[in-house]
Scaffold this motif. Structure first.
Motif, PDB file in Angstrom:
ATOM      1  N   LEU A  48       0.824  -1.207   0.000  1.00  0.00           N
ATOM      2  CA  LEU A  48       0.000   0.000   0.000  1.00  0.00           C
ATOM      3  C   LEU A  48       0.864   1.265   0.000  1.00  0.00           C
ATOM      4  CD1 LEU A  48      -2.878  -1.098   2.400  1.00  0.00           C
ATOM      5  CD2 LEU A  48      -2.942  -0.848  -0.090  1.00  0.00           C
ATOM      6  N   PHE A  49       2.014   1.207   0.665  1.00  0.00           N
ATOM      7  CA  PHE A  49       2.964   2.321   0.580  1.00  0.00           C
ATOM      8  C   PHE A  49       3.422   2.532  -0.861  1.00  0.00           C
ATOM      9  CE2 PHE A  49       4.094   2.254   5.219  1.00  0.00           C
ATOM     10  CZ  PHE A  49       3.886   3.600   5.433  1.00  0.00           C
ATOM     11  N   TYR A  50       3.693   1.432  -1.568  1.00  0.00           N
ATOM     12  CA  TYR A  50       4.098   1.550  -2.966  1.00  0.00           C
ATOM     13  C   TYR A  50       2.981   2.145  -3.815  1.00  0.00           C
ATOM     14  CZ  TYR A  50       8.236  -1.305  -2.051  1.00  0.00           C
ATOM     15  OH  TYR A  50       9.418  -1.775  -1.588  1.00  0.00           O
ATOM     16  N   SER A  55       3.957   3.651  -7.437  1.00  0.00           N
ATOM     17  CA  SER A  55       4.783   2.557  -7.957  1.00  0.00           C
ATOM     18  C   SER A  55       3.917   1.304  -8.048  1.00  0.00           C
ATOM     19  CB  SER A  55       5.980   2.310  -7.043  1.00  0.00           C
ATOM     20  OG  SER A  55       6.784   3.444  -6.970  1.00  0.00           O
ATOM     21  N   TYR A  56       3.052   1.268  -9.049  1.00  0.00           N
ATOM     22  CA  TYR A  56       2.052   0.211  -9.141  1.00  0.00           C
ATOM     23  C   TYR A  56       2.666  -1.137  -9.497  1.00  0.00           C
ATOM     24  CZ  TYR A  56      -0.986   4.248  -9.152  1.00  0.00           C
ATOM     25  OH  TYR A  56      -1.596   5.426  -8.824  1.00  0.00           O
ATOM     26  N   PHE A  57       3.693  -1.131 -10.337  1.00  0.00           N
ATOM     27  CA  PHE A  57       4.337  -2.392 -10.706  1.00  0.00           C
ATOM     28  C   PHE A  57       5.017  -3.034  -9.502  1.00  0.00           C
ATOM     29  CE2 PHE A  57       8.059  -4.783 -12.133  1.00  0.00           C
ATOM     30  CZ  PHE A  57       7.436  -5.727 -12.928  1.00  0.00           C
ATOM     31  N   VAL A  58       5.714  -2.232  -8.715  1.00  0.00           N
ATOM     32  CA  VAL A  58       6.399  -2.762  -7.531  1.00  0.00           C
ATOM     33  C   VAL A  58       5.366  -3.242  -6.505  1.00  0.00           C
ATOM     34  CG1 VAL A  58       8.053  -2.226  -5.710  1.00  0.00           C
ATOM     35  CG2 VAL A  58       8.345  -1.247  -7.972  1.00  0.00           C
ATOM     36  N   ALA A  59       4.227  -2.539  -6.385  1.00  0.00           N
ATOM     37  CA  ALA A  59       3.172  -2.965  -5.468  1.00  0.00           C
ATOM     38  C   ALA A  59       2.589  -4.302  -5.907  1.00  0.00           C
ATOM     39  CB  ALA A  59       2.082  -1.909  -5.394  1.00  0.00           C
ATOM     40  N   ILE A 138      12.686   4.326 -21.764  1.00  0.00           N
ATOM     41  CA  ILE A 138      12.259   2.947 -21.549  1.00  0.00           C
ATOM     42  C   ILE A 138      11.146   2.962 -20.504  1.00  0.00           C
ATOM     43  CG2 ILE A 138      13.002   0.689 -20.708  1.00  0.00           C
ATOM     44  CD1 ILE A 138      15.787   1.322 -21.648  1.00  0.00           C
ATOM     45  N   THR A 139      10.217   2.027 -20.593  1.00  0.00           N
ATOM     46  CA  THR A 139       9.160   1.939 -19.593  1.00  0.00           C
ATOM     47  C   THR A 139       9.736   1.458 -18.263  1.00  0.00           C
ATOM     48  OG1 THR A 139       8.606  -0.327 -20.182  1.00  0.00           O
ATOM     49  CG2 THR A 139       7.440   1.434 -21.354  1.00  0.00           C
ATOM     50  N   ILE A 144      13.345  -1.834 -14.685  1.00  0.00           N
ATOM     51  CA  ILE A 144      13.576  -2.733 -13.547  1.00  0.00           C
ATOM     52  C   ILE A 144      14.310  -3.977 -14.004  1.00  0.00           C
ATOM     53  CG2 ILE A 144      12.412  -4.220 -11.867  1.00  0.00           C
ATOM     54  CD1 ILE A 144      10.264  -2.032 -11.650  1.00  0.00           C
ATOM     55  N   GLY A 145      13.902  -4.546 -15.124  1.00  0.00           N
ATOM     56  CA  GLY A 145      14.576  -5.734 -15.650  1.00  0.00           C
ATOM     57  C   GLY A 145      16.024  -5.464 -16.010  1.00  0.00           C
ATOM     58  N   ILE A 146      16.278  -4.324 -16.609  1.00  0.00           N
ATOM     59  CA  ILE A 146      17.654  -3.965 -16.972  1.00  0.00           C
ATOM     60  C   ILE A 146      18.504  -3.782 -15.717  1.00  0.00           C
ATOM     61  CG2 ILE A 146      19.067  -2.128 -17.978  1.00  0.00           C
ATOM     62  CD1 ILE A 146      16.818  -1.809 -20.087  1.00  0.00           C
TER      63      ILE A 146
END
Length: 176
Positions: A48-50, A55-59, A138-139, A144-146
């Motif tokens: 919920l902090f994310y 930061s929806y992807f990290v959440a 980059i998205t 994050i992947g890179i």
């Protein structure tokens, strides 16, 4: 999430207090099942902090990986253990508990004295300027992947080894 300032601040304080209380529940509850459920709620508060910080992807990754997989694994491992040994009285002041309390209290006091003296403006400004530049190239999920495969490769692999050791330990504890 675009919320008015007062609601955003209220949610931050509410989630922070929930995080502290549930974290204490993880450490202080004598029944390991309740402690594992408290850990799951702590991980949900972090997600919920994310969400509050956009930061929806990290959440989503937090919810899927840690709440959906790791915490369920911990709950299953605890459920397979013999529960009769956990009904003993709660002893807070033994040698290990005293040392742990001393270390945790000193780290907490160090953080309380360090945080107000830190200049957060430069950190926030740098992060926002980097996000604007990176969004053009980059998205976020590709970034994050890179980062995981280049800059953070060694910590990522160490975390996977630690999780593997924890899984083997849970299996060994469940077999006994």
């Amino acid at each position: 999430m675009d919320l008015p300032g007062s609601i955003h601040d209220f949610l931050l304080v509410f989630l922070g207090l929930g995080l502290i209380l549930l974290g204490l529940g993880v450490v202080l509850l004598t029944n390991p099942i309740y402690s594992a459920f408290s850990l799951g709620l702590v991980l949900i508060c972090i997600a919920l902090f994310y969400i509050l910080s956009n930061s929806y992807f990290v959440a989503a990754a937090q919810l899927l990986i840690y709440v959906g997989a790791i915490n369920v694994l911990i709950v299953f491992a605890v459920m397979f253990m013999n529960g009769s040994e956990y009904h003993n009285a709660f002893y807070l002041w033994n040698a290990g508990g005293g040392v742990t309390s001393l270390v945790c209290t000193s780290i907490f006091l160090l953080l309380i004295t360090t945080i107000p003296d830190t200049s957060w403006y430069g950190i926030i400004w740098t992060t926002r300027s980097n996000q604007i530049i990176e969004k053009d190239l980059i998205t976020n999920s590709q970034q994050i992947g890179i980062r995981l495969s280049t800059d953070f490769f060694l910590p990522f692999e160490l975390i996977s080894i630690i999780l593997l050791v924890a899984l083997i330990g849970a299996i060994a504890a469940a077999r006994q």
